[in-house]
Design a protein around this motif. Structure first.
Motif, mmCIF file in Angstrom:
data_model
loop_
_atom_site.group_PDB
_atom_site.id
_atom_site.type_symbol
_atom_site.label_atom_id
_atom_site.label_comp_id
_atom_site.label_asym_id
_atom_site.label_seq_id
_atom_site.Cartn_x
_atom_site.Cartn_y
_atom_site.Cartn_z
ATOM 1 N N VAL A 35 42.499 49.320 51.897
ATOM 2 C CA VAL A 35 41.979 48.485 50.806
ATOM 3 C C VAL A 35 42.525 47.066 50.959
ATOM 4 N N LEU A 36 43.814 46.939 51.165
ATOM 5 C CA LEU A 36 44.420 45.616 51.305
ATOM 6 C C LEU A 36 43.921 44.894 52.551
ATOM 7 N N ARG A 37 43.761 45.633 53.629
ATOM 8 C CA ARG A 37 43.266 45.021 54.869
ATOM 9 C C ARG A 37 41.845 44.504 54.673
ATOM 10 N N ARG A 38 41.000 45.239 53.941
ATOM 11 C CA ARG A 38 39.632 44.786 53.678
ATOM 12 C C ARG A 38 39.651 43.513 52.821
ATOM 13 N N PHE A 39 40.504 43.485 51.796
ATOM 14 C CA PHE A 39 40.625 42.268 50.989
ATOM 15 C C PHE A 39 41.101 41.096 51.849
ATOM 16 N N GLU A 40 42.044 41.346 52.735
ATOM 17 C CA GLU A 40 42.519 40.285 53.620
ATOM 18 C C GLU A 40 41.372 39.760 54.480
ATOM 19 N N TRP A 41 40.595 40.664 55.050
ATOM 20 C CA TRP A 41 39.465 40.290 55.901
ATOM 21 C C TRP A 41 38.460 39.437 55.125
ATOM 22 N N LEU A 42 38.137 39.858 53.895
ATOM 23 C CA LEU A 42 37.197 39.106 53.063
ATOM 24 C C LEU A 42 37.755 37.724 52.707
ATOM 25 N N ALA A 43 39.047 37.659 52.392
ATOM 26 C CA ALA A 43 39.669 36.378 52.054
ATOM 27 C C ALA A 43 39.568 35.403 53.222
ATOM 28 N N ARG A 44 39.826 35.897 54.407
ATOM 29 C CA ARG A 44 39.760 35.031 55.588
ATOM 30 C C ARG A 44 38.319 34.661 55.931
ATOM 31 N N LYS A 45 37.418 35.629 55.865
ATOM 32 C CA LYS A 45 36.011 35.393 56.203
ATOM 33 C C LYS A 45 35.382 34.362 55.272
ATOM 34 N N HIS A 46 35.677 34.465 53.970
ATOM 35 C CA HIS A 46 35.049 33.599 52.972
ATOM 36 C C HIS A 46 35.949 32.432 52.556
ATOM 37 N N ASN A 47 37.089 32.293 53.229
ATOM 38 C CA ASN A 47 38.035 31.223 52.917
ATOM 39 C C ASN A 47 38.354 31.185 51.421
ATOM 40 N N GLU A 48 38.691 32.350 50.885
ATOM 41 C CA GLU A 48 39.000 32.513 49.461
ATOM 42 C C GLU A 48 40.437 32.971 49.275
ATOM 43 N N SER A 49 41.059 32.499 48.224
ATOM 44 C CA SER A 49 42.389 32.972 47.865
ATOM 45 C C SER A 49 42.281 34.328 47.179
ATOM 46 N N ILE A 50 43.095 35.261 47.615
ATOM 47 C CA ILE A 50 43.226 36.541 46.928
ATOM 48 C C ILE A 50 44.719 36.766 46.730
ATOM 49 N N GLY A 51 45.133 36.678 45.471
ATOM 50 C CA GLY A 51 46.542 36.819 45.150
ATOM 51 C C GLY A 51 46.990 38.268 45.193
ATOM 52 N N LEU A 52 48.209 38.458 45.641
ATOM 53 C CA LEU A 52 48.792 39.791 45.735
ATOM 54 C C LEU A 52 50.209 39.712 45.175
ATOM 55 N N CYS A 53 50.524 40.609 44.264
ATOM 56 C CA CYS A 53 51.881 40.723 43.727
ATOM 57 C C CYS A 53 52.461 42.023 44.258
ATOM 58 N N SER A 54 53.573 41.925 44.940
ATOM 59 C CA SER A 54 54.237 43.090 45.510
ATOM 60 C C SER A 54 55.613 43.219 44.858
ATOM 61 N N LEU A 55 55.935 44.416 44.386
ATOM 62 C CA LEU A 55 57.217 44.644 43.722
ATOM 63 C C LEU A 55 58.248 45.128 44.732
ATOM 64 N N HIS A 56 59.439 44.536 44.665
ATOM 65 C CA HIS A 56 60.518 44.876 45.588
ATOM 66 C C HIS A 56 61.780 45.193 44.794
ATOM 67 N N ARG A 57 62.470 46.248 45.194
ATOM 68 C CA ARG A 57 63.725 46.625 44.535
ATOM 69 C C ARG A 57 64.884 45.969 45.266
ATOM 70 N N THR A 58 65.752 45.329 44.480
ATOM 71 C CA THR A 58 66.961 44.728 45.036
ATOM 72 C C THR A 58 68.170 45.296 44.302
ATOM 73 N N GLU A 59 69.300 45.310 44.967
ATOM 74 C CA GLU A 59 70.513 45.824 44.325
ATOM 75 C C GLU A 59 71.025 44.874 43.250
ATOM 76 N N GLN A 60 70.849 43.574 43.462
ATOM 77 C CA GLN A 60 71.377 42.594 42.511
ATOM 78 C C GLN A 60 70.480 42.425 41.283
ATOM 79 N N ASN A 61 69.176 42.358 41.466
ATOM 80 C CA ASN A 61 68.259 41.989 40.385
ATOM 81 C C ASN A 61 67.295 43.091 39.963
ATOM 82 N N GLY A 62 67.453 44.285 40.477
ATOM 83 C CA GLY A 62 66.498 45.348 40.155
ATOM 84 C C GLY A 62 65.166 45.094 40.836
#
Length: 96
Positions: A35-62
């Motif tokens: 799914v993400l790869r298809r969105f990436e392909w479409l973003a590049r093909k159509h020169n469109e921004s597609i925002g992605l928020c990815s959650l990461h766990r850290t020891e200091q900040n949760g």
């Protein structure tokens, strides 16, 4: 992945992309590399921004969010990396 599944993923993502290009806000939670790869392909093909928020766990900040634009490429993400690894293992099994 069966051919029908591929077609459905492409149709779903293309429909969501079309809706977003018409000004509709789309929020989607997924761990699917495809799914993400298809969105990436479409973003590049159509020169469109597609925002992605990815959650990461850290020891200091949760858990902290990191923001990306798929037009710039696919960010590294441990869950997606494992999904891709499992897919590649499955492909190798098909050739044995």
């Amino acid at each position: 992945m069966k051919n029908e599944g591929k077609k459905l993923i492409i149709a779903l993502v293309d429909t969501l992309f079309l809706m977003a290009s018409m000004g509709i806000s789309i929020y989607l939670a997924t761990h699917s590399y495809f799914v993400l790869r298809r969105f990436e392909w479409l973003a590049r093909k159509h020169n469109e921004s597609i925002g992605l928020c990815s959650l990461h766990r850290t020891e200091q900040n949760g858990v902290i969010p990191k923001y990306y634009n798929l037009q710039d490429g696919m960010p590294s993400n441990p869950i997606i990396d494992v999904s891709l690894e499992l897919y590649e293992q499955n492909v190798l099994l098909d050739f044995k």
